[in-house]
Motif scaffolding. Structure first.
Motif, mmCIF file in Angstrom:
data_model
loop_
_atom_site.group_PDB
_atom_site.id
_atom_site.type_symbol
_atom_site.label_atom_id
_atom_site.label_comp_id
_atom_site.label_asym_id
_atom_site.label_seq_id
_atom_site.Cartn_x
_atom_site.Cartn_y
_atom_site.Cartn_z
ATOM 1 N N GLY A 54 0.786 -1.233 0.000
ATOM 2 C CA GLY A 54 0.000 0.000 0.000
ATOM 3 C C GLY A 54 0.814 1.277 0.000
ATOM 4 O O GLY A 54 0.384 2.287 0.557
ATOM 5 N N VAL A 55 1.986 1.236 -0.620
ATOM 6 C CA VAL A 55 2.853 2.416 -0.668
ATOM 7 C C VAL A 55 3.231 2.687 -2.117
ATOM 8 O O VAL A 55 3.593 1.759 -2.852
ATOM 9 C CB VAL A 55 4.140 2.180 0.164
ATOM 10 C CG1 VAL A 55 5.077 3.360 0.072
ATOM 11 C CG2 VAL A 55 3.802 1.875 1.600
ATOM 12 N N SER A 56 3.134 3.937 -2.529
ATOM 13 C CA SER A 56 3.574 4.284 -3.883
ATOM 14 C C SER A 56 5.044 4.687 -3.841
ATOM 15 O O SER A 56 5.602 4.972 -2.784
ATOM 16 C CB SER A 56 2.742 5.437 -4.435
ATOM 17 O OG SER A 56 3.067 6.638 -3.765
ATOM 18 N N ARG A 57 5.659 4.703 -4.999
ATOM 19 C CA ARG A 57 7.067 5.102 -5.092
ATOM 20 C C ARG A 57 7.232 6.554 -4.618
ATOM 21 O O ARG A 57 8.194 6.880 -3.920
ATOM 22 C CB ARG A 57 7.545 4.942 -6.542
ATOM 23 C CG ARG A 57 8.976 5.308 -6.815
ATOM 24 C CD ARG A 57 10.003 4.392 -6.238
ATOM 25 N NE ARG A 57 9.837 3.025 -6.669
ATOM 26 C CZ ARG A 57 10.533 2.022 -6.141
ATOM 27 N NH1 ARG A 57 11.413 2.236 -5.201
ATOM 28 N NH2 ARG A 57 10.334 0.799 -6.541
ATOM 29 N N ALA A 58 6.282 7.414 -4.957
ATOM 30 C CA ALA A 58 6.348 8.814 -4.531
ATOM 31 C C ALA A 58 6.257 8.937 -3.015
ATOM 32 O O ALA A 58 7.010 9.712 -2.403
ATOM 33 C CB ALA A 58 5.240 9.616 -5.195
ATOM 34 N N GLN A 59 5.356 8.170 -2.398
ATOM 35 C CA GLN A 59 5.241 8.200 -0.930
ATOM 36 C C GLN A 59 6.528 7.696 -0.280
ATOM 37 O O GLN A 59 6.989 8.257 0.719
ATOM 38 C CB GLN A 59 4.077 7.328 -0.464
ATOM 39 C CG GLN A 59 2.724 7.889 -0.770
ATOM 40 C CD GLN A 59 1.633 6.865 -0.491
ATOM 41 O OE1 GLN A 59 1.809 5.673 -0.732
ATOM 42 N NE2 GLN A 59 0.509 7.344 0.021
ATOM 43 N N LEU A 60 7.095 6.662 -0.863
ATOM 44 C CA LEU A 60 8.331 6.102 -0.332
ATOM 45 C C LEU A 60 9.448 7.144 -0.358
ATOM 46 O O LEU A 60 10.134 7.358 0.636
ATOM 47 C CB LEU A 60 8.737 4.857 -1.127
ATOM 48 C CG LEU A 60 10.084 4.261 -0.791
ATOM 49 C CD1 LEU A 60 10.081 3.700 0.619
ATOM 50 C CD2 LEU A 60 10.451 3.189 -1.790
ATOM 51 N N HIS A 61 9.620 7.807 -1.487
ATOM 52 C CA HIS A 61 10.679 8.810 -1.601
ATOM 53 C C HIS A 61 10.413 10.013 -0.699
ATOM 54 O O HIS A 61 11.346 10.594 -0.145
ATOM 55 C CB HIS A 61 10.866 9.237 -3.062
ATOM 56 C CG HIS A 61 11.575 8.196 -3.860
ATOM 57 N ND1 HIS A 61 12.913 7.912 -3.708
ATOM 58 C CD2 HIS A 61 11.126 7.341 -4.799
ATOM 59 C CE1 HIS A 61 13.264 6.945 -4.522
ATOM 60 N NE2 HIS A 61 12.187 6.572 -5.207
ATOM 61 N N PHE A 62 9.153 10.372 -0.532
ATOM 62 C CA PHE A 62 8.822 11.461 0.381
ATOM 63 C C PHE A 62 9.258 11.108 1.802
ATOM 64 O O PHE A 62 9.867 11.917 2.501
ATOM 65 C CB PHE A 62 7.315 11.748 0.342
ATOM 66 C CG PHE A 62 6.888 12.774 1.346
ATOM 67 C CD1 PHE A 62 7.103 14.128 1.120
ATOM 68 C CD2 PHE A 62 6.276 12.385 2.530
ATOM 69 C CE1 PHE A 62 6.715 15.069 2.053
ATOM 70 C CE2 PHE A 62 5.879 13.313 3.467
ATOM 71 C CZ PHE A 62 6.092 14.667 3.228
ATOM 72 N N GLU A 63 8.951 9.895 2.244
ATOM 73 C CA GLU A 63 9.313 9.455 3.598
ATOM 74 C C GLU A 63 10.811 9.335 3.758
ATOM 75 O O GLU A 63 11.364 9.693 4.798
ATOM 76 C CB GLU A 63 8.637 8.134 3.939
ATOM 77 C CG GLU A 63 7.146 8.233 4.117
ATOM 78 C CD GLU A 63 6.758 9.138 5.297
ATOM 79 O OE1 GLU A 63 7.477 9.161 6.307
ATOM 80 O OE2 GLU A 63 5.737 9.813 5.191
ATOM 81 N N ILE A 64 11.490 8.826 2.749
ATOM 82 C CA ILE A 64 12.951 8.692 2.815
ATOM 83 C C ILE A 64 13.591 10.075 2.928
ATOM 84 O O ILE A 64 14.472 10.300 3.764
ATOM 85 C CB ILE A 64 13.497 7.924 1.594
ATOM 86 C CG1 ILE A 64 13.123 6.445 1.704
ATOM 87 C CG2 ILE A 64 14.998 8.081 1.486
ATOM 88 C CD1 ILE A 64 13.450 5.639 0.486
ATOM 89 N N ASP A 65 13.142 11.016 2.102
ATOM 90 C CA ASP A 65 13.709 12.361 2.142
ATOM 91 C C ASP A 65 13.376 13.082 3.435
ATOM 92 O O ASP A 65 14.174 13.885 3.929
ATOM 93 C CB ASP A 65 13.218 13.189 0.956
ATOM 94 C CG ASP A 65 13.785 12.693 -0.364
ATOM 95 O OD1 ASP A 65 14.821 12.000 -0.340
ATOM 96 O OD2 ASP A 65 13.184 12.996 -1.412
ATOM 97 N N ARG A 66 12.232 12.795 4.001
ATOM 98 C CA ARG A 66 11.814 13.454 5.238
ATOM 99 C C ARG A 66 12.701 13.056 6.411
ATOM 100 O O ARG A 66 12.941 13.839 7.319
ATOM 101 C CB ARG A 66 10.367 13.082 5.540
ATOM 102 C CG ARG A 66 9.778 13.876 6.693
ATOM 103 C CD ARG A 66 8.333 13.548 6.833
ATOM 104 N NE ARG A 66 8.199 12.243 7.465
ATOM 105 C CZ ARG A 66 7.181 11.902 8.223
ATOM 106 N NH1 ARG A 66 6.178 12.725 8.391
ATOM 107 N NH2 ARG A 66 7.118 10.721 8.776
ATOM 108 N N HIS A 67 13.224 11.846 6.399
ATOM 109 C CA HIS A 67 14.032 11.345 7.508
ATOM 110 C C HIS A 67 15.525 11.508 7.289
ATOM 111 O O HIS A 67 16.312 10.953 8.037
ATOM 112 C CB HIS A 67 13.690 9.876 7.788
ATOM 113 C CG HIS A 67 12.316 9.706 8.327
ATOM 114 N ND1 HIS A 67 11.966 10.062 9.599
ATOM 115 C CD2 HIS A 67 11.187 9.240 7.746
ATOM 116 C CE1 HIS A 67 10.702 9.809 9.800
ATOM 117 N NE2 HIS A 67 10.187 9.311 8.681
ATOM 118 N N ARG A 68 15.927 12.226 6.296
ATOM 119 C CA ARG A 68 17.369 12.461 6.071
ATOM 120 C C ARG A 68 17.816 13.703 6.744
ATOM 121 O O ARG A 68 17.233 14.570 7.120
ATOM 122 C CB ARG A 68 17.661 12.554 4.591
ATOM 123 C CG ARG A 68 17.643 11.192 3.963
ATOM 124 C CD ARG A 68 18.137 11.236 2.569
ATOM 125 N NE ARG A 68 17.963 9.896 2.016
ATOM 126 C CZ ARG A 68 18.299 9.560 0.826
ATOM 127 N NH1 ARG A 68 18.834 10.416 0.025
ATOM 128 N NH2 ARG A 68 18.131 8.351 0.398
#
Length: 68
Positions: A54-68
């Motif tokens: 239930g995760v899109s590639r865009a959501q994944l990248h948003f979360e990854i960038d948010r935690h950097r």
């Protein structure tokens, strides 16, 4: 005339403080390395696998960038 070079010795409180600081830095590095592993695994998943959870590639990248 006598010339003596001053020697600096590390006093116990300073030595202990530096030791705690070094340990805190090592612990922070370990936490960051542990947190990066799941993000790397998710980033390697293809679109079908991501949609299964239930995760899109865009959501994944948003979360990854948010935690950097």
């Amino acid at each position: 005339m006598s010339l003596s070079l001053g020697t600096t010795t590390m006093h116990w409180p300073l030595s202990a403080a530096l030791s705690r600081l070094w340990q805190a830095a090592r612990d922070a590095q370990k936490r960051m390395k542990r947190a990066a592993a799941p993000r790397r695994e998710l980033d390697c998943m293809d679109a079908r696998m991501l949609s299964d959870i239930g995760v899109s590639r865009a959501q994944l990248h948003f979360e990854i960038d948010r935690h950097r």
